[in-house]
Design a protein around this motif. Structure first.
Motif, mmCIF file in Angstrom:
data_model
loop_
_atom_site.group_PDB
_atom_site.id
_atom_site.type_symbol
_atom_site.label_atom_id
_atom_site.label_comp_id
_atom_site.label_asym_id
_atom_site.label_seq_id
_atom_site.Cartn_x
_atom_site.Cartn_y
_atom_site.Cartn_z
ATOM 1 N N ASP A 123 0.832 -1.197 0.000
ATOM 2 C CA ASP A 123 0.000 0.000 0.000
ATOM 3 C C ASP A 123 0.870 1.250 0.000
ATOM 4 O O ASP A 123 2.099 1.177 -0.159
ATOM 5 N N GLY A 124 0.238 2.425 0.177
ATOM 6 C CA GLY A 124 0.968 3.679 0.104
ATOM 7 C C GLY A 124 2.003 3.866 1.193
ATOM 8 O O GLY A 124 2.884 4.721 1.070
ATOM 9 N N LEU A 125 1.922 3.084 2.273
ATOM 10 C CA LEU A 125 2.934 3.121 3.328
ATOM 11 C C LEU A 125 3.982 2.027 3.151
ATOM 12 O O LEU A 125 4.758 1.764 4.056
ATOM 13 N N ARG A 126 3.961 1.387 2.002
ATOM 14 C CA ARG A 126 4.867 0.272 1.682
ATOM 15 C C ARG A 126 4.679 -0.899 2.640
ATOM 16 O O ARG A 126 5.605 -1.655 2.916
ATOM 17 N N ARG A 127 3.459 -1.062 3.118
ATOM 18 C CA ARG A 127 3.146 -2.228 3.932
ATOM 19 C C ARG A 127 2.687 -3.346 3.018
ATOM 20 O O ARG A 127 1.835 -3.154 2.155
ATOM 21 N N HIS A 128 3.242 -4.515 3.207
ATOM 22 C CA HIS A 128 2.856 -5.658 2.377
ATOM 23 C C HIS A 128 1.424 -6.051 2.699
ATOM 24 O O HIS A 128 1.057 -6.218 3.856
ATOM 25 N N GLN A 129 0.598 -6.176 1.660
ATOM 26 C CA GLN A 129 -0.797 -6.543 1.832
ATOM 27 C C GLN A 129 -1.015 -8.007 1.458
ATOM 28 O O GLN A 129 -0.632 -8.435 0.370
ATOM 29 N N PRO A 130 -1.604 -8.786 2.360
ATOM 30 C CA PRO A 130 -1.793 -10.209 2.069
ATOM 31 C C PRO A 130 -2.887 -10.438 1.040
ATOM 32 O O PRO A 130 -3.765 -9.591 0.834
ATOM 33 N N CYS A 131 -2.837 -11.584 0.410
ATOM 34 C CA CYS A 131 -3.857 -11.984 -0.551
ATOM 35 C C CYS A 131 -4.901 -12.836 0.163
ATOM 36 O O CYS A 131 -4.550 -13.773 0.885
ATOM 37 N N VAL A 132 -6.161 -12.502 -0.030
ATOM 38 C CA VAL A 132 -7.222 -13.314 0.552
ATOM 39 C C VAL A 132 -7.644 -14.428 -0.398
ATOM 40 O O VAL A 132 -8.201 -15.439 0.042
ATOM 41 N N TYR A 133 -7.406 -14.240 -1.671
ATOM 42 C CA TYR A 133 -7.669 -15.271 -2.672
ATOM 43 C C TYR A 133 -6.538 -15.252 -3.695
ATOM 44 O O TYR A 133 -5.868 -14.240 -3.876
ATOM 45 N N GLY A 134 -6.390 -16.370 -4.385
ATOM 46 C CA GLY A 134 -5.437 -16.425 -5.482
ATOM 47 C C GLY A 134 -4.104 -17.030 -5.094
ATOM 48 O O GLY A 134 -3.836 -17.320 -3.926
ATOM 49 N N ALA A 135 -3.280 -17.211 -6.117
ATOM 50 C CA ALA A 135 -1.941 -17.774 -5.944
ATOM 51 C C ALA A 135 -0.923 -16.711 -6.298
ATOM 52 O O ALA A 135 -0.726 -16.395 -7.471
ATOM 53 N N ARG A 136 -0.284 -16.117 -5.286
ATOM 54 C CA ARG A 136 0.709 -15.069 -5.533
ATOM 55 C C ARG A 136 2.087 -15.628 -5.825
ATOM 56 O O ARG A 136 2.956 -14.908 -6.313
ATOM 57 N N THR A 137 2.300 -16.910 -5.546
ATOM 58 C CA THR A 137 3.575 -17.567 -5.823
ATOM 59 C C THR A 137 3.306 -18.841 -6.605
ATOM 60 O O THR A 137 2.383 -19.599 -6.262
ATOM 61 N N ARG A 138 4.091 -19.066 -7.628
ATOM 62 C CA ARG A 138 3.880 -20.267 -8.431
ATOM 63 C C ARG A 138 5.214 -20.751 -9.005
ATOM 64 O O ARG A 138 6.016 -19.963 -9.496
ATOM 65 N N ALA A 139 5.393 -22.060 -8.921
ATOM 66 C CA ALA A 139 6.579 -22.697 -9.496
ATOM 67 C C ALA A 139 6.223 -23.273 -10.860
ATOM 68 O O ALA A 139 5.126 -23.815 -11.047
ATOM 69 N N VAL A 140 7.147 -23.136 -11.806
ATOM 70 C CA VAL A 140 6.916 -23.646 -13.162
ATOM 71 C C VAL A 140 8.059 -24.574 -13.536
ATOM 72 O O VAL A 140 9.204 -24.398 -13.108
#
Length: 286
Positions: A123-140
């Motif tokens: 966010d605007g304070l550079r605070r990391h915002q968690p994901c409530v849905y979805g895959a933010r990390t993925r291995a290929v």
């Protein structure tokens, strides 16, 4: 009987008033609430880097140089495996943002092994915002051609306690990078595409209060990377203001339901009184 007729007439008038209130409030919300389509593109095409109305075709390499785009656009960039890519976009009060990222990988013949990619949102304070849905990390795997990431954030609030980590209206930064890859694969060319969509929420997630200024300017970050002197560059790139402007923060659809609840309570009281009150006829007979 006259009392009952008067009560029925009053009840009917109150019902008409409730219907008018709901109709007027619904029209006001439809006119005043920012929608993803209204804030996602510009009719003159000035938001696109190429002047065609599309998204930018480059990415920043830090918070300072993050490239701005609007929700609904697709921001693209040609980069190298291992680069940190940054974009920034605006999110207003009562909106829930979903960030998507797609990476086109180098030819499988040129890669030596698998890799793990990750998208982060701040966010605007550079605070990391968690994901409530979805895959933010993925291995290929080593033979994969593309990968896609998705992160749905919590609904943005009009205000929050200083100690909380609640998302607030303002700039939101997207960072895309590979977090695990073979050393031989670092530096190989990739093509990244990032977008964001907004959905308007209300009801239980609507709260009162407002920020004096959305978290878009560098005022709160002026000393984060320097001494705040005038000759220094801004502490962070700033998202463009939504076309409809930032929400004032005081209005919430809870006002509607509070008013409706009060009117319905009055109707229930009048109806109950009319049913339980002895009529004049019965009292004369007794």
């Amino acid at each position: 009987m006259r009392s009952i007729r008067k009560t029925s007439a009053l009840t009917g008038s109150l019902l008409v008033a409730v219907t008018a209130l709901l109709t007027t409030a619904g029209s006001a919300l439809a006119d005043d609430t920012p929608t993803p389509s209204s804030s996602s593109s510009s009719s003159d095409g000035s938001d696109g880097a190429d002047g065609s109305g599309g998204g930018p075709t480059e990415a920043g390499t830090s918070f300072r140089t993050a490239t701005a785009f609007r929700p609904g656009q697709q921001a693209t960039a040609d980069a190298s495996t291992g680069d940190y890519l940054y974009w920034v976009f605006p999110v207003d009060t009562g909106q829930r943002a979903t960030v998507t990222a797609k990476v086109t990988l180098p030819d499988s013949a040129a890669r030596k092994g698998s890799a793990t990619w990750q998208v982060d949102v701040y966010d605007g304070l550079r605070r990391h915002q968690p994901c409530v849905y979805g895959a933010r990390t993925r291995a290929v795997a080593a033979d994969a051609d593309t990968l896609e990431l998705r992160c749905t954030l919590r609904t943005v609030r009009a205000w929050a306690e200083p100690w909380s980590n609640d998302p607030l209206p303002g700039s939101y930064y997207v960072r895309l990078t590979v977090v695990n890859a073979q050393e031989e694969d670092l530096g190989l060319p990739v093509r990244a595409s990032v977008g964001a969509s907004l959905s308007d929420k209300g009801g239980s997630v609507a709260v009162g209060g407002a920020l004096a200024v959305p978290l878009t300017a560098s005022a709160v970050l002026a000393d984060a990377d320097g001494d705040g002197s005038d000759d220094e560059p801004p502490a962070a790139a700033v998202a463009s203001e939504p076309e409809g402007g930032w929400a004032s923060g005081w209005w919430s659809d809870r006002w509607i339901w509070t008013a409706v609840g009060g009117v319905l309570g009055a109707l229930a009281g009048i109806g109950g009184y009319s049913l339980t009150r002895p009529s004049r006829v019965s009292r004369r007979v007794s």
